[in-house]
Design a protein around this motif. Structure first.
Motif, mmCIF file in Angstrom:
data_model
loop_
_atom_site.group_PDB
_atom_site.id
_atom_site.type_symbol
_atom_site.label_atom_id
_atom_site.label_comp_id
_atom_site.label_asym_id
_atom_site.label_seq_id
_atom_site.Cartn_x
_atom_site.Cartn_y
_atom_site.Cartn_z
ATOM 1 N N VAL A 2 6.936 -15.636 -8.644
ATOM 2 C CA VAL A 2 6.851 -15.050 -9.978
ATOM 3 C C VAL A 2 6.564 -16.203 -10.933
ATOM 4 C CG1 VAL A 2 8.024 -13.737 -11.777
ATOM 5 C CG2 VAL A 2 8.503 -13.262 -9.358
ATOM 6 N N SER A 33 10.235 -1.578 -6.496
ATOM 7 C CA SER A 33 9.473 -2.054 -7.658
ATOM 8 C C SER A 33 8.153 -2.655 -7.216
ATOM 9 C CB SER A 33 10.271 -3.124 -8.417
ATOM 10 O OG SER A 33 11.552 -2.665 -8.791
ATOM 11 N N THR A 34 7.144 -2.495 -8.052
ATOM 12 C CA THR A 34 5.869 -3.180 -7.866
ATOM 13 C C THR A 34 5.813 -4.313 -8.889
ATOM 14 O OG1 THR A 34 4.772 -1.194 -7.069
ATOM 15 C CG2 THR A 34 3.376 -2.968 -7.888
ATOM 16 N N ILE A 35 5.616 -5.541 -8.404
ATOM 17 C CA ILE A 35 5.719 -6.716 -9.267
ATOM 18 C C ILE A 35 4.458 -7.567 -9.110
ATOM 19 C CG2 ILE A 35 7.081 -8.780 -9.787
ATOM 20 C CD1 ILE A 35 9.497 -7.370 -8.576
ATOM 21 N N LEU A 43 17.038 -6.743 -5.989
ATOM 22 C CA LEU A 43 16.317 -5.710 -6.735
ATOM 23 C C LEU A 43 17.148 -4.426 -6.696
ATOM 24 C CD1 LEU A 43 12.563 -6.080 -5.717
ATOM 25 C CD2 LEU A 43 13.514 -6.249 -8.012
ATOM 26 N N ASN A 77 -0.401 -7.323 -7.014
ATOM 27 C CA ASN A 77 0.754 -6.477 -7.293
ATOM 28 C C ASN A 77 1.334 -6.033 -5.952
ATOM 29 O OD1 ASN A 77 0.512 -6.508 -10.163
ATOM 30 N ND2 ASN A 77 -1.209 -5.094 -9.973
ATOM 31 N N VAL A 82 2.749 -10.858 -8.689
ATOM 32 C CA VAL A 82 3.184 -12.131 -8.127
ATOM 33 C C VAL A 82 1.984 -12.966 -7.679
ATOM 34 C CG1 VAL A 82 5.426 -11.289 -7.332
ATOM 35 C CG2 VAL A 82 3.427 -11.071 -5.832
#
Length: 581
Positions: free
Chosen positions: A579, A433-435, A429, A469, A437
């Protein structure tokens, strides 16, 4: 930036170029096995000296040192290519490769001696050299065990006079270490495997278990687990071709007799080789794996000769089917990551049974002269040939939806090092970041009550899923599943897989709660929590209908604590995030 590990710049080439080769006419390349009329096996130093001399004498043989072992000695790799080309990138363009592993259990030394003779006989023209197949061998994988030479630890085995020990220099069974990589041996093997990238893999062993007439048994990797056209080829073509070839040479062979404490006349189930084992590991890269198991009670001379003939037959099959094998492997690498699900656990498919004629000995349970209990006794004067049932079809019990990628926080550096060792591609990365999942929480698992190969192995692991998140940091890694190491990624990162990194204790720190509460403090806060949350209060009252829970005041406070924002989110939360596609 893409991060892939490369290990091969330091390879040490021992063989000489053609102009330096010795005159071979007066050299004695008889092995210790041959000089002793089939009663002895070479020592570690004799084996290495033999291959060094062979490589010095014949330009088609090359010897390298690759990596270090726990014993303090390097691991060697010997290659036979009639073209005298030893760059594997160039070899793979037009040729297929067989990798032979010997001495993983050095007391099972049959392959050590057989491979020395096989490479010599090809180099000397005693048997036809394959035109399109390159032979590669690890002369002795478990060097520490080979140096622990004795004549007693193979209690059930008929020769040779002296041999090595099963455990390595740190007393690990190396045929349980291919995924977890506790030993330097296993790390060096991974370097070799990814350098060579074999189409076919042979691991030479000697069996324990039942008594029967065969000297040779085979243990191919489980074809359903290998899957697709490649698995079908293994089961319906390579397997029967090997048996037919050996039968034509008057060498009977049978599937590995997976029977313990009873007689095999009622049949048996194929052994399932998970990735901790050599053929289970090599299968993760669509390599056709075969474990040779000679029978412990047969004379050593016959066992070595049988191993020689089996390897010779596999060379002939690979030579003939080489292009087909390479095409099927290439297709598997392309198609397998595109599956929607992956089978992580298996059980025997009782609806499909293979039958064949098995040559055994009558066995019975008679009174023991020592214990007075019943003991198994085979009668070799009463041989039989009988139809038996062989259960060699398996069906999936755990199907995992394949994600687009996994995200692994950089703090799990020990796992990242193994990914690099196995040439798994990933990228970092570039910023915090906020992802979105899919998150796993470990719901349940069991652990072995005693140590197993340096671990308290988990099993029967189950998970709970949720979507969230999650905030990740710059430098955390993203591992896309659409790559050559797809099978390795799934088998190691999915906690329900039998040889996952979770089950091998790599993530055990998440199983321990790090923060708690003092009851006298939390009691008052819990009252306030319940007064402000009607839904939680209803859930709590419902849960107290359980008598055990209702009579355990600490369990009640602990349950409420876990429903509050005081409870740490990382407890039991599996730190590998998915993801989704």
């Amino acid at each position: 930036m893409l991060r892939i590990s490369f290990f091969f710049s330091f390879l040490i080439v021992i063989s000489c170029n053609t102009s330096q080769k010795k005159d071979t006419q007066n050299q004695d390349f008889a092995t210790t096995f041959e000089k002793s009329n089939g009663t002895e096996t070479a020592t570690y130093h004799q084996v290495i000296d033999y291959y060094q001399n062979l490589a010095y004498a014949y330009p088609e043989i090359n010897m390298q040192e690759i990596g270090m072992t726990d014993s303090g000695y390097p691991l060697h790799l010997v290659t036979l290519n009639p073209d005298s080309e030893f760059d594997f990138e160039k070899i793979r363009i037009n040729k297929q490769v067989i990798l032979i592993n010997n001495g993983i259990h050095p007391g099972e030394s049959d392959g050590i001696d057989a491979t020395m003779m096989l490479l010599r006989d090809i180099a000397q023209g005693k048997i036809d050299a394959p035109k399109n197949t390159v032979l590669v061998t690890i002369p002795i994988y478990n060097i520490g065990g080979a140096l622990h030479r004795n004549s007693g630890t193979r209690t059930n085995q008929n020769g040779p006079k002296e041999y090595g020990f099963r455990g390595n220099a740190r007393n690990y069974d190396l045929n349980r270490d291919f995924i977890k990589n506790d030993t330097k041996n296993a790390k060096a093997f991974a370097k070799i495997f990814h350098l060579v990238q074999p189409d076919v893999f042979i691991d030479n062993h000697v069996s324990n278990g039942a008594d029967y007439q065969y000297t040779l048994t085979h243990l191919f990797t489980q074809h359903n687990k290998l899957g697709g056209e490649l698995g079908n080829y293994l089961n319906t073509e390579m397997h029967p071709k090997l048996e037919a070839s050996l039968t034509s040479k008057n060498w009977d062979i049978t599937p590995y007799v997976n029977v313990w404490g009873t007689t095999p006349d009622k049949g048996w189930t194929q052994f399932m080789d998970s990735p901790r084992y050599s053929t289970g590991y090599t299968t993760l890269w669509n390599t056709l794996g075969l474990m040779v198991e000679t029978h412990m009670l047969k004379p050593y001379k016959k066992r070595v000769e049988g191993t020689y003939e089996l390897m010779k037959s596999m060379v002939e099959i690979t030579e003939k089917d080489g292009q087909k094998i390479k095409t099927l492997r290439k297709k598997a690498f392309l198609e397998t990551p595109k599956q929607e699900t992956y089978s992580a656990n298996w059980k025997v498919d009782t609806s499909q049974v293979t039958t064949f004629s098995f040559k055994g000995y009558e066995g019975a349970f008679i009174d023991s002269k020592i214990t007075g209990a019943k003991r198994l006794k085979y009668d070799q004067d009463r041989p039989y040939s009988r139809e038996i049932k062989y259960q060699n079809y398996f069906t999936s019990t755990t199907d995992i939806a394949i994600p687009k990628a996994y995200i692994l926080p950089q703090g799990w550096w020990n796992v990242i090092e193994l990914l690099k060792l196995n040439q798994i591609e990933f990228h970092d990365l570039k910023k915090d970041s906020t992802i979105a999942v899919e998150v796993y929480h470990i719901d349940d698992y069991k652990s072995r009550p005693t140590p197993y190969e340096g671990h308290y192995l988990h099993y029967n692991t189950s998970i709970k899923k949720s979507n969230d998140n999650i905030s990740f940091k710059k430098g955390d890694i993203i591992i896309n599943t659409n790559q050559k190491g797809f099978r390795y990624i799934i088998e190691t990162l999915e906690p329900e897989a039998p040889d996952s990194f979770f089950n091998w204790n790599f993530f055990d720190s998440i199983l321990q709660q790090k923060e708690g509460f003092s009851p006298y403090v939390w009691e008052d806060k819990a009252v306030e929590l319940l007064s402000k949350n009607e839904k939680l209060r209803s859930q709590f009252e419902e849960k107290k209908k359980d008598t055990i829970f209702a009579n355990n005041w600490f369990a009640q406070l602990d349950w409420l604590h876990k429903q509050s924002n005081h409870y740490e989110k990382v407890h039991m939360r599996y730190p590998v995030y998915r993801v989704l596609r």
